[in-house]
Every structure is written in structure tokens, then in C-alpha cells.
Design a protein around this motif. Structure first.
Motif, PDB file in Angstrom:
ATOM      1  N   PHE B 224      -8.256  -3.512  -9.599  1.00 28.94           N
ATOM      2  CA  PHE B 224      -7.089  -4.383  -9.742  1.00 28.94           C
ATOM      3  C   PHE B 224      -6.037  -4.231  -8.652  1.00 28.94           C
ATOM      4  CE2 PHE B 224      -8.725  -3.854 -14.091  1.00 28.94           C
ATOM      5  CZ  PHE B 224      -9.053  -5.168 -14.328  1.00 28.94           C
ATOM      6  N   LEU B 225      -5.992  -3.088  -7.974  1.00 33.66           N
ATOM      7  CA  LEU B 225      -4.904  -2.901  -7.015  1.00 33.66           C
ATOM      8  C   LEU B 225      -5.374  -2.084  -5.818  1.00 33.66           C
ATOM      9  CD1 LEU B 225      -1.908  -3.631  -6.744  1.00 33.66           C
ATOM     10  CD2 LEU B 225      -1.354  -1.436  -7.772  1.00 33.66           C
ATOM     11  N   VAL B 366       1.515   2.936  -8.575  1.00 32.49           N
ATOM     12  CA  VAL B 366       1.127   1.543  -8.809  1.00 32.49           C
ATOM     13  C   VAL B 366       2.205   0.600  -8.288  1.00 32.49           C
ATOM     14  CG1 VAL B 366       0.675  -0.168 -10.612  1.00 32.49           C
ATOM     15  CG2 VAL B 366      -0.330   2.097 -10.782  1.00 32.49           C
ATOM     16  N   ALA B 367       3.485   0.957  -8.554  1.00 37.78           N
ATOM     17  CA  ALA B 367       4.581   0.120  -8.063  1.00 37.78           C
ATOM     18  C   ALA B 367       4.552   0.051  -6.533  1.00 37.78           C
ATOM     19  CB  ALA B 367       5.920   0.682  -8.545  1.00 37.78           C
ATOM     20  N   VAL B 370       1.934  -2.331  -5.560  1.00 36.93           N
ATOM     21  CA  VAL B 370       2.365  -3.730  -5.760  1.00 36.93           C
ATOM     22  C   VAL B 370       3.239  -4.166  -4.587  1.00 36.93           C
ATOM     23  CG1 VAL B 370       3.745  -5.259  -7.207  1.00 36.93           C
ATOM     24  CG2 VAL B 370       2.195  -3.621  -8.265  1.00 36.93           C
ATOM     25  N   LEU B 371       4.201  -3.293  -4.213  1.00 33.79           N
ATOM     26  CA  LEU B 371       5.099  -3.649  -3.120  1.00 33.79           C
ATOM     27  C   LEU B 371       4.331  -3.805  -1.804  1.00 33.79           C
ATOM     28  CD1 LEU B 371       8.181  -1.386  -3.923  1.00 33.79           C
ATOM     29  CD2 LEU B 371       7.996  -3.859  -4.167  1.00 33.79           C
ATOM     30  N   LEU B 374       2.480  -7.152  -1.961  1.00 33.99           N
ATOM     31  CA  LEU B 374       3.271  -8.375  -1.964  1.00 33.99           C
ATOM     32  C   LEU B 374       4.218  -8.498  -0.777  1.00 33.99           C
ATOM     33  CD1 LEU B 374       4.166  -8.701  -5.754  1.00 33.99           C
ATOM     34  CD2 LEU B 374       2.355  -9.835  -4.475  1.00 33.99           C
ATOM     35  N   VAL B 375       4.704  -7.348  -0.273  1.00 35.18           N
ATOM     36  CA  VAL B 375       5.702  -7.396   0.797  1.00 35.18           C
ATOM     37  C   VAL B 375       5.112  -6.981   2.145  1.00 35.18           C
ATOM     38  CG1 VAL B 375       7.974  -6.576   1.512  1.00 35.18           C
ATOM     39  CG2 VAL B 375       7.485  -6.882  -0.902  1.00 35.18           C
TER      40      VAL B 375
END
Lengths: 88, 376
Positions: B224-225, B366-367, B370-371, B374-375
């Protein structure tokens, strides 16, 4: 930076906040499910515990053995002492 | 006379700039905090010394050819050092408390709200003249709220290398300040009755579960990531080394010698980013302020989540352990334990707080993923 571009960035940050927190929660919830499945799996197939566990008792056994040796030495010393006293 | 002038020119005295003197003082302050007050000494000490070395005129530590330049390029620019640290942290982490009570993962997730809320705050600072944070800068600053040094350095090195020095110093300073920042927030959000709640003893966790757990985490991350796999992968690698029991030698090296060596170089390399032109800016003040806010919001979110869970779950949950959701292992768990003991001297929350504490490490990784996705 112009106020308009900051507003755009703020909007993006707000989206990131929602998406990010949402994803973190979904991911860790999936992990909760996975850990619960793991528990069920381990209960259903206990199998044998990995054998490395047997190595730990041997470590703790060592000081006990040293104590035992000391006791034996003490007993022998006392016996020798008594023997010499008796045969004086 | 001419020779005297040349001699004078080759001393540092002739070349000191005010910025360098101030940054040396900052380095000395970090050394003082580490040596006298024991603030995260393992990191603030090498960072402080690195800052002193970096600002020596004429020595050129951070120019191509200088020692700190190479340490930085090899270790942080490449992202290698924080990942090696993460491997060592994995080898030191016991997931037993989390596996016994997996719902604690929700607390680790809630505490990451500090990260994303700060991201918003960092962008909002742009309204003040003098601040010019891009979305990448803001993400790197926000990760301070994850209270996880290696994660913060890794993400900063990927997204915003110029701010790395300030971000690392803020992250480690606030981790040292956890016992001061957290208790007032925890007490403000809980009633004395809630703080007295005792929790059921944790069940025994088999070795098999402990061995399969890091593999499960890795599998989910792969699926997933993938952007978080550098962090989570190294973490799980270290943890599996520890739990499998067949590579004790490697596991001991990862937890001791290797992590110590890497810590020395990581600290020096971070110190090399504390040069006057990068650190003595109004943005550094913003970063220090935002870091404290991120910590406070993360703590509050964890406590509130624990209160919600306590209301809806069958087993009682002491809201204090929610504060441990902001990683900072094991300091945050100790703080939860201490505040709990103040309310009820027979209530030992340490083991219960370790669950959300290690969940927080996973949550912040995980955060960060995500960053990055996305960034970055």
C-alpha cells in the motif's frame, strides 16, 4: 508570496491533512486486522516454538553452577580441615 | 612587516564573521545542554561539536574537500544514516505490548495529527512577511511532530535539505523536552478519575507472533505504501534480526556498535548544516515554534483518541497512554507512566504505554511515506 498563492497552498495543505490522516488511519487499521489474523493463525497452528529459546536457560544456569562449585570447594575444604584436626 | 600581515591574515581572528561567532555560541549551547543537563546527549553533543567545527573560518569543513562535507554527502544527502539508525531502532524495539493489544495502533495513528496540522500551520506562516515555505519545506518541518529523529532527518534530506539543520535540532530538542511539554497537556485533557483507570494485564505473546509481525508490517507497506519502504523496511529488518534469534551477533551489532558509529557521524553531519547563512534566519524561529506546536497537537490528539476509545471499548483504557502515541521511544511512555503514578501510586502504565509508543514509530514512518508520495 501573494495572498492568492498562499491560499492555494493552504487548500493543498488542507487536502494533505485529510488524505494523510485518512491514509494513516486506514493503514494502521489494516495492521490491526493483520495482527488479529496473526493471533488466530498462531493459535490454530501452534507448531514448535523456535528452538533458540533453549539457549537462554543455559546462560542463567551458569551462575548457579559457579555457586555449586563454590559449595563443593567449601565442603572439601571443611572436610580436609576436619581430617587434619582429627589426625593432629 | 609584510610577513606579520600575512601571519595575521592566516589567523581565524582576522576572518571571523559575526554569524560564525553566533553559530559557534549556538554549538556551545547545545554542548552545554547535552553535558550539563543531559538533553538527548547522544545527538546534541555531536551536533553541537559539529556546529563549532563548521563555523571555523578558513578551515573549510563544509566545503568540497572538507571532512564534514563528505560525511554529510555520504550519510545524509544519500539518506543512508537515518535508515541505518532506523534499523538499529528496529533491533531494539519489542513489539510485544503492541501485538498483545493491537488497537493501540489507533493511538499511534491519532498522534500523527500533529504532523498534518503543523503542515497547515507552516503554510499559514507564509502570511507573515519573511516566511517563504513551499509545500516541501512545510512537510519537512511538520514531520517534527512525529517525534522521531531519524524519520525527521530522512524526510528533511529528501524534501528540504536547506532546512535540515534547524529541523533536526528542533526535533531532538523537543524530544528531550517531552517530560516538560507533555504533562500539562495530558492533565488539562483528563480528569483525575480518568488518570486513575487501571488496565487489564497484557496477554503473553508467542515468539512466532513476534517473528511474523515485522514481516506482516513489511508486506502491508509493500502493497500500500512503497514510498515508506526505505524506513519501514529497514525497521522491520532490524526487528526481525532481533526476534528470529538465529542472528544474535548481527542483531547485537545493529543495536550497539553500528548505531553508535552512525550516531556519531549523523550528529556531526547535522551539525555541519548549522552554518550562519542557513540557520540564522527568521525561518529557523518559525521552525522551532512550529515544532513545539506539532508536539503539543500530537499529544492532545493521542489523549483525545484514547478518551474516545475508552468510552466505546469493553476493556478500560487510561487516556494518558494516548500521549505516548507521538513515538519519542521510550521517553513518552515513561512520561505517561509517571503522570499515571501521580494520580494512582499503584497504577503502572509503562507496559501499556509501550504499545502506542511503538505504534507511533510506525505511524510517523507511514506519515513520512505519505508525505514523500504526495509532496516529494
Amino acid at each position: 508570496m501573494s495572498a492568492q498563492s498562499i491560499n492555494e497552498l493552504l487548500f493543498e495543505a488542507a487536502t494533505l491533512l485529510m488524505v494523510g490522516m485518512g491514509f494513516v488511519f486506514v493503514f494502521l487499521t489494516l495492521l490491526i486486522v493483520a495482527v488479529n489474523l496473526l493471533k488466530v493463525f498462531c493459535e490454530r497452528f501452534p507448531g514448535q516454538e523456535p528452538k533458540t529459546l533453549t539457549r537462554t536457560p543455559s546462560k542463567t544456569a551458569r551462575p548457579a553452577q559457579v555457586n555449586e562449585d563454590k559449595n563443593i570447594v567449601a565442603a572439601i575444604t571443611a572436610a580436609v580441615h576436619a581430617h587434619r584436626q582429627a589426625n593432629r | 612587516m609584510e610577513q606579520l600581515a600575512i601571519l595575521w591574515d592566516s589567523t581565524a581572528l582576522a576572518h571571523f564573521e559575526l554569524g560564525q561567532v553566533i553559530m559557534m555560541a549556538v554549538g556551545a549551547l547545545l554542548l552545554y545542554l547535552a553535558i550539563v543537563h543531559g538533553f538527548e546527549p547522544l545527538l546534541l553533543f555531536p551536533i553541537g561539536f559539529g556546529a563549532v567545527l563548521t563555523n571555523i573560518p578558513l578551515a573549510g569543513f563544509t566545503e568540497p574537500g572538507g571532512l564534514l562535507y563528505y560525511i554529510y554527502e555520504v550519510g545524509i544527502h544519500s539518506g543512508v544514516f537515518p535508515l541505518l539508525i532506523f534499523m538499529g531502532v528496529g533491533a531494539m524495539t519489542d513489539f510485544g505490548a503492541l501485538i498483545a493489544n493491537p488497537r493501540m495502533l489507533l493511538l499511534g495513528a491519532a498522534a500523527q495529527f500533529g504532523i498534518f496540522a503543523t503542515l497547515f500551520g507552516a503554510i499559514a506562516l507564509n502570511f507573515i512577511p519573511g516566511f517563504d515555505f513551499t509545500l516541501k519545506d512545510a512537510s519537512a518541518i511538520a514531520i517534527i511532530g512525529g517525534a522521531d529523529g531519524p524519520t525527521a532527518i530522512f524526510l528533511a534530506s529528501r524534501l528540504s535539505p536547506d532546512l535540515l539543520g534547524a529541523i533536526a535540532v528542533a526535533a531532538y530538542s523537543y524530544m528531550a523536552l517531552v517530560p516538560i511539554i507533555q504533562p500539562p497537556i495530558m492533565k488539562a485533557l483528563t480528569t483525575p478519575e480518568e488518570r486513575k483507570i487501571e488496565m487489564a494485564q497484557l496477554r503473553h505473546v508467542s515468539r512466532k507472533e513476534k517473528i511474523l509481525f515485522p514481516l506482516g508490517v513489511l508486506l502491508l507497506t509493500i502493497l500500500f505504501l512503497p514510498s515508506a519502504t526505505p524506513l519501514v523496511g529497514m525497521f522491520c529488518f532490524g526487528n526481525l534480526m532481533k526476534e528470529c534469534g538465529v542472528v544474535d551477533r548481527l542483531s547485537k551489532t545493529a543495536q550497539n556498535e553500528l548505531i553508535n558509529i552512525v550516531t556519531i557521524f549523523l550528529g556531526l553531519a547535522v551539525g555541519s548544516k548549522l552554518s550562519a547563512d542557513k540557520f540564522l534566519t527568521v525561518e529557523t524561529l518559525g521552525i522551532l515554534g512550529l515544532g513545539a506546536i506539532a508536539f503539543a497537537i500530537g499529544t492532545a490528539a493521542g489523549v483525545i483518541m484514547a478518551k474516545i476509545m475508552n468510552r466505546f471499548s469493553s476493556a478500560s483504557i487510561n487516556p494518558l497512554i494516548g500521549a505516548a502515541g507521538v513515538s519519542a521511544v521510550p521517553m513518552a511512555a515513561r512520561v505517561a507512566n509517571k503522570v499515571g503514578l501521580e494520580a494512582n501510586p499503584h497504577n503502572f502504565l509503562l507496559m501499556h504505554a509501550m504499545g502506542p509508543n511503538v505504534a507511533g514509530v510506525l505511524g510517523s514512518a507511514v506519515a513520512a511515506g505519505v508525505l514523500l508520495a504526495l509532496v516529494g
